[in-house]
Write an enzyme that holds these catalytic residues in place. Structure first.
Site, short mmCIF file in Angstrom:
data_model
loop_
_atom_site.label_atom_id
_atom_site.label_comp_id
_atom_site.label_asym_id
_atom_site.label_seq_id
_atom_site.Cartn_x
_atom_site.Cartn_y
_atom_site.Cartn_z
N TYR A 32 0.82 -1.20 0.00
CA TYR A 32 0.00 0.00 0.00
C TYR A 32 0.86 1.26 0.00
O TYR A 32 0.66 2.17 -0.79
CB TYR A 32 -0.94 -0.03 1.21
CG TYR A 32 -1.81 1.19 1.31
CD1 TYR A 32 -2.87 1.37 0.41
CD2 TYR A 32 -1.58 2.15 2.28
CE1 TYR A 32 -3.66 2.50 0.50
CE2 TYR A 32 -2.37 3.28 2.37
CZ TYR A 32 -3.41 3.45 1.48
OH TYR A 32 -4.19 4.56 1.55
N LEU A 81 24.02 -25.44 -24.98
CA LEU A 81 24.85 -26.21 -24.05
C LEU A 81 24.80 -27.67 -24.47
O LEU A 81 23.77 -28.16 -24.92
CB LEU A 81 24.30 -26.09 -22.63
CG LEU A 81 24.48 -24.76 -21.91
CD1 LEU A 81 23.68 -24.75 -20.63
CD2 LEU A 81 25.96 -24.51 -21.62
N GLU A 111 25.38 -24.54 -11.26
CA GLU A 111 24.21 -23.67 -11.25
C GLU A 111 23.01 -24.50 -11.64
O GLU A 111 23.15 -25.53 -12.29
CB GLU A 111 24.39 -22.54 -12.29
CG GLU A 111 25.57 -21.65 -11.98
CD GLU A 111 25.97 -20.77 -13.18
OE1 GLU A 111 25.11 -20.52 -14.05
OE2 GLU A 111 27.13 -20.37 -13.23
N LYS A 113 19.76 -25.16 -13.92
CA LYS A 113 19.37 -24.81 -15.28
C LYS A 113 17.91 -24.39 -15.23
O LYS A 113 17.01 -25.21 -15.07
CB LYS A 113 19.56 -26.01 -16.22
CG LYS A 113 19.40 -25.65 -17.67
CD LYS A 113 19.98 -26.75 -18.55
CE LYS A 113 20.03 -26.35 -20.01
NZ LYS A 113 18.71 -26.26 -20.62
N ASP A 115 14.38 -23.14 -16.40
CA ASP A 115 13.65 -23.52 -17.61
C ASP A 115 12.73 -22.39 -18.06
O ASP A 115 11.64 -22.22 -17.55
CB ASP A 115 12.84 -24.80 -17.31
CG ASP A 115 12.52 -25.56 -18.57
OD1 ASP A 115 13.07 -25.20 -19.62
OD2 ASP A 115 11.72 -26.49 -18.49
N GLU A 170 17.70 -16.03 -17.97
CA GLU A 170 16.53 -16.78 -18.38
C GLU A 170 15.28 -16.06 -17.87
O GLU A 170 15.20 -15.71 -16.70
CB GLU A 170 16.65 -18.18 -17.75
CG GLU A 170 15.86 -19.24 -18.43
CD GLU A 170 16.52 -19.82 -19.69
OE1 GLU A 170 17.65 -19.41 -20.06
OE2 GLU A 170 15.88 -20.68 -20.30
N TYR A 222 22.77 -15.43 -15.09
CA TYR A 222 23.85 -16.38 -14.80
C TYR A 222 25.15 -16.13 -15.55
O TYR A 222 26.08 -16.91 -15.43
CB TYR A 222 23.39 -17.80 -15.10
CG TYR A 222 22.83 -17.97 -16.50
CD1 TYR A 222 23.66 -17.93 -17.60
CD2 TYR A 222 21.48 -18.14 -16.70
CE1 TYR A 222 23.16 -18.05 -18.88
CE2 TYR A 222 20.96 -18.26 -17.97
CZ TYR A 222 21.81 -18.22 -19.06
OH TYR A 222 21.30 -18.32 -20.32
N LYS A 309 21.07 -33.05 -17.43
CA LYS A 309 19.61 -33.00 -17.41
C LYS A 309 19.08 -33.95 -16.34
O LYS A 309 19.48 -35.12 -16.30
CB LYS A 309 19.07 -33.46 -18.77
CG LYS A 309 19.35 -32.48 -19.89
CD LYS A 309 18.34 -31.35 -19.85
CE LYS A 309 18.54 -30.46 -21.05
NZ LYS A 309 17.39 -30.18 -21.83
N CYS A 401 -23.68 -38.12 -21.80
CA CYS A 401 -23.20 -37.75 -20.47
C CYS A 401 -23.21 -38.97 -19.55
O CYS A 401 -24.22 -39.65 -19.44
CB CYS A 401 -24.09 -36.66 -19.90
SG CYS A 401 -23.64 -36.23 -18.22
N CYS A 404 -26.05 -38.22 -16.76
CA CYS A 404 -27.49 -38.04 -17.00
C CYS A 404 -27.89 -38.55 -18.38
O CYS A 404 -29.06 -38.43 -18.77
CB CYS A 404 -27.87 -36.57 -16.86
SG CYS A 404 -27.28 -35.56 -18.20
N CYS A 419 -22.07 -31.35 -21.62
CA CYS A 419 -23.40 -31.91 -21.40
C CYS A 419 -24.35 -30.72 -21.33
O CYS A 419 -24.22 -29.87 -20.45
CB CYS A 419 -23.45 -32.69 -20.09
SG CYS A 419 -25.15 -33.05 -19.60
N CYS A 425 -28.65 -32.20 -14.82
CA CYS A 425 -27.50 -33.08 -14.69
C CYS A 425 -26.91 -32.91 -13.27
O CYS A 425 -26.42 -31.82 -12.94
CB CYS A 425 -26.50 -32.71 -15.76
SG CYS A 425 -25.06 -33.76 -15.82
P1 AMP Z 1 19.75 -25.68 -24.53
O1 AMP Z 1 18.64 -24.72 -24.88
O2 AMP Z 1 19.26 -26.99 -24.06
O3 AMP Z 1 20.83 -25.73 -25.55
O4 AMP Z 1 20.41 -25.08 -23.21
C1 AMP Z 1 21.06 -23.84 -23.26
C2 AMP Z 1 20.22 -22.83 -22.56
O5 AMP Z 1 20.08 -23.11 -21.19
C3 AMP Z 1 20.85 -21.49 -22.59
O6 AMP Z 1 20.57 -20.81 -23.77
C4 AMP Z 1 20.22 -20.81 -21.41
O7 AMP Z 1 19.10 -20.08 -21.87
C5 AMP Z 1 19.70 -21.93 -20.54
N1 AMP Z 1 20.19 -21.87 -19.17
C6 AMP Z 1 19.42 -22.00 -18.07
N2 AMP Z 1 20.13 -21.91 -16.95
C7 AMP Z 1 21.42 -21.69 -17.31
C8 AMP Z 1 22.63 -21.48 -16.58
N3 AMP Z 1 22.65 -21.52 -15.24
N4 AMP Z 1 23.74 -21.29 -17.29
C9 AMP Z 1 23.73 -21.28 -18.65
N5 AMP Z 1 22.61 -21.45 -19.39
C10 AMP Z 1 21.46 -21.66 -18.73
ZN ZN Z 2 -25.18 -34.62 -17.88
#
Ligand code: AMP
Ligand code: ZN
Length: 663
Positions: A32, A81, A111, A113, A115, A170, A222, A309, A401, A404, A419, A425
């Site tokens: 606030y 990577l 580190e 990874k 997503d 990311e 990163y 992975k 359904c 019913c 339905c 129902c």
């Molecule tokens: P890939 O898309 O499977 O080739 O993985 C590479 C991508 O992983 C990079 O382009 C980054 O966007 C992503 N990524 C996520 N975390 C990390 C990290 N800690 N260090 C480097 N790349 C990372």
């Molecule tokens: Zn129904």
């Protein structure tokens, strides 16, 4: 302090609060108080356009529209990577490195990874200059306007930093925000997004940055790239980036042996489920930047880093049967009943099959061994067939359904079967009453979903209006219903008579009328009678109400049974009118309807709409004879302009509008 000094001080203070909240996760003032300060700054900036600054925290709300994202070459290539899936893969990688480097001792940063969607942000003289997507690695799209709306991305840096550098990271959508976005979509009858990653990368390509600003995106960083950055190690660059104000996840760790890398992986393979966002692995990097230089790159990826992975959270198991659930709105959801199996720390017995198309596409049959995956969603889903069972024919989706036996319908363009037996129902009837009593609706204390089902089965409540005629004597005889809980229930029902109109409207359970739509309708029409009388043409002029919602509202109120229910509810004293709105600043715009079009300088679109409402006016979505003013910004659509001219509706600028409410 003169005005400029005040503006500067406010900007600095707000930047610090943004940093505390979004980067450190440690706010020191209430939301606030923050909003008040932001508003104060906004007002000063409005009064003094000469002090405009694109790096002001007020610019975070977005508003800039990007029609076409410009493709721009990366100054430094963005690599992929290499992936690894086992300890052996990692050992091989270390051996390859040592072969090139000789037998030097190696340190690694571990580190997570993250997503999401990769991003590279350039800073010059401590200011955010540009943000590019990865694209094909050589060139990416300029998404600067959108990135600036992400609050954890600093617009200006702290401390001592290089003159020019790129930072890589990311863009992610944390799970909680993702679930919330989906909840809102489901509420208005839209298809939910499939996963956080695609939603994050899709968000970067939205044309309207104000839309992006509303999404709960985050940016985790990163890596630093540039010339003469004066850094010696990856770990040091993480620490430096954090000092300059970037959000660098704390989980990263500097380790001295491959054994420790394995420990890190083992730990996070389990604990990643406690993180607020999705990760799909660990990235291991050689820490020393000079050694990184020596190792260099392959055609696609650095030799000095490797991704490990996590095993996909995926198992296979037998599909025993498919059951079909009927929701409150009649939507049918196919559910897979599985041979119980361990997945991501829980035993899974059921999984979502989404809809008929999905079953057909994957050609899933009962008796098959299927792959089950657990992603960001709470319910696991079936992603394919591992091994065909002995069912020779493909699955026939139900035509009637299961509750019913009414023939199902499917509207073209919609994924789900429905339905149509809305009033006969049982799960739809019960579901509607259950929805009616929820917290965001009538919030009836002392009554839960299971009791509703009991009341229905005991023939006591067939419709939510029946709740208001319940007598204590009727309910104490029910299973597990003590004297005290019966009292609570009756009190709870009584208390719900004070719930405001907008929530009552939401509680009615009109298809596509979620919380937000209910609010808009209640504000616009103010009474249920006005809403009932509104026709299609009128409804679609309400801000954000499209034809589909309008039609659904009309259908609802034309139905005889609903009419009866509403007059009964009225007789019990339910709120069917808006109370005087105290959030209103004034009513000088009373009775006036505005349509907002184009891009503005002083306000974002949402701010303009809010101002109109705060001053008692109404916001319309399309120009009609009922429109009193069109507020036009830059790039107002030509069709709208023509329509306004045709109907002789005055077109005003945002400045004129401002005068209007100052008067
Ligand atoms: P890939 O898309 O499977 O080739 O993985 C590479 C991508 O992983 C990079 O382009 C980054 O966007 C992503 N990524 C996520 N975390 C990390 C990290 N800690 N260090 C480097 N790349 C990372
Ligand atoms: Zn129904």
């Amino acid at each position: 302090m003169n005005v400029l000094e005040t503006i500067k001080a406010l900007r600095e203070e707000l930047n610090q609060h943004n940093y505390n909240y979004y980067v450190l996760d440690n706010p020191t003032i209430t939301d606030y108080e923050f909003d008040l300060k932001l508003k104060q700054l906004q007002e000063l900036e409005n009064q003094h356009p000469e002090y405009f600054d694109e790096f002001s925290p007020t610019q975070r709300v977005g508003g800039a529209i990007t029609k076409n994202f410009e493709t721009i070459p990366h100054e430094f290539r963005m690599y992929s990577l290499d992936n690894s899936y086992s300890r052996e893969d990692l050992e091989d990688w270390v051996n390859r490195c040592q072969k090139i480097l000789g037998n030097v001792p190696l340190q690694f940063t571990c580190e997570l990874k993250y997503d999401g969607a990769s991003i590279s942000i350039t800073y010059e003289k401590g200011k955010l200059k540009r943000a590019l997507t990865r694209g094909d690695g050589f060139q990416g799209d300029d998404v600067t306007n959108n990135i600036k709306t992400i609050k954890s991305v600093p617009l200006k840096l702290k401390g001592i930093f290089p003159d020019k550098f790129e930072i890589r990271g990311e863009i992610i959508l944390p799970l909680e925000g993702f679930e919330k976005m989906n909840q809102e979509l489901i509420e208005i009858g839209e298809m939910p997004y499939s996963n956080p990653r695609n939603t994050a990368s899709g968000s970067l390509k939205l044309q309207d940055s104000a839309e992006v600003a509303k999404r709960p995106l985050d940016c985790l960083l990163y890596g630093l790239v540039g010339s003469n950055l004066n850094l010696n190690s990856q770990y040091e660059s993480l620490i430096k980036a954090a000092e300059w104000g970037f959000k660098v996840p704390k989980q990263s760790k500097l380790v001295h042996s491959l054994e420790e890398v394995f420990d890190f992986i083992d730990y996070w393979d389990v604990h990643r489920h406690d993180l607020p966002y999705e990760t799909d692995g660990v990235v291991v990097k050689i820490n020393d930047l000079h050694l990184q230089d020596e190792l260099g790159y392959t055609a696609k990826s650095p030799r000095w880093a490797i991704a490990y992975k996590f095993k996909a959270e995926q198992v296979s198991t037998i599909l025993n049967s498919i059951s079909y659930q009927v929701g409150r709105t009649g939507a049918i959801t196919p559910v897979a009943n599985l041979e119980p199996v361990q997945l991501a720390g829980t035993i899974v017995k059921r999984a979502s099959l989404h809809n008929a198309d999905q079953i057909e596409k994957l050609d899933i049959r009962i008796g098959d061994e299927v792959f089950v995956e657990k992603g960001g969603e709470i319910i696991p889903k079936i992603i394919g067939v591992a091994k065909r069972g002995n069912q020779v024919e493909s699955t026939q989706y139900i035509t009637h359904c299961p509750e019913c036996n009414t023939q199902l319908v499917r509207t073209p363009g919609e994924a789900q079967h429905y339905c149509p037996n809305f009033y006969g129902c049982p799960p739809q009837i019960i579901g509607r009453i259950q929805h009616f009593i929820t917290r965001k609706a009538m919030d009836i204390e002392g009554l839960g979903g299971e009791t509703v089902a009991l009341l229905y089965k005991a023939d006591l409540v067939k419709n939510y209006a029946d709740l208001y005629e319940l007598k204590k004597a009727d309910i104490v005889v029910l299973d597990r219903m003590a004297e005290k809980s019966a009292d609570n229930l009756i009190n709870g029902i009584e208390k719900s008579k004070t719930v405001p109109f907008e929530r009552v409207l939401y509680a009615l359970g009109i298809r596509y009328v979620g919380e937000t739509v209910a609010k808009k309708l209640a504000k616009h029409y103010r009474t249920i009678d006005a809403l009932i009388q509104a026709d299609l043409l009128d409804l679609v002029t309400v801000d954000e109400i499209g034809e589909r919602i309008a039609q659904s509202v009309m259908d609802f109120f034309q139905n005889q049974e609903n009419k009866r229910t509403i007059s009964r509810l009225k007789s019990f004293g339910i709120q069917f009118e808006m109370k005087e709105d105290f959030s209103k600043v004034s009513s000088i715009l009373e009775g006036k309807t505005f349509v907002v079009s184009g891009v503005f300088q002083l306000f974002s679109r949402d701010e303009l709409k809010k101002l109109i409402e705060d001053y008692g006016g109404k916001v319309g979505s399309s120009i009609s004879s009922k429109t009193d003013f069109v507020i036009a910004g830059e790039n107002m659509g030509p069709a709208k302009l023509e329509k306004a001219n045709q109907l002789n509706i005055p077109i005003i600028t945002e400045f004129e509008f401002k005068k209007m409410i100052n008067a």
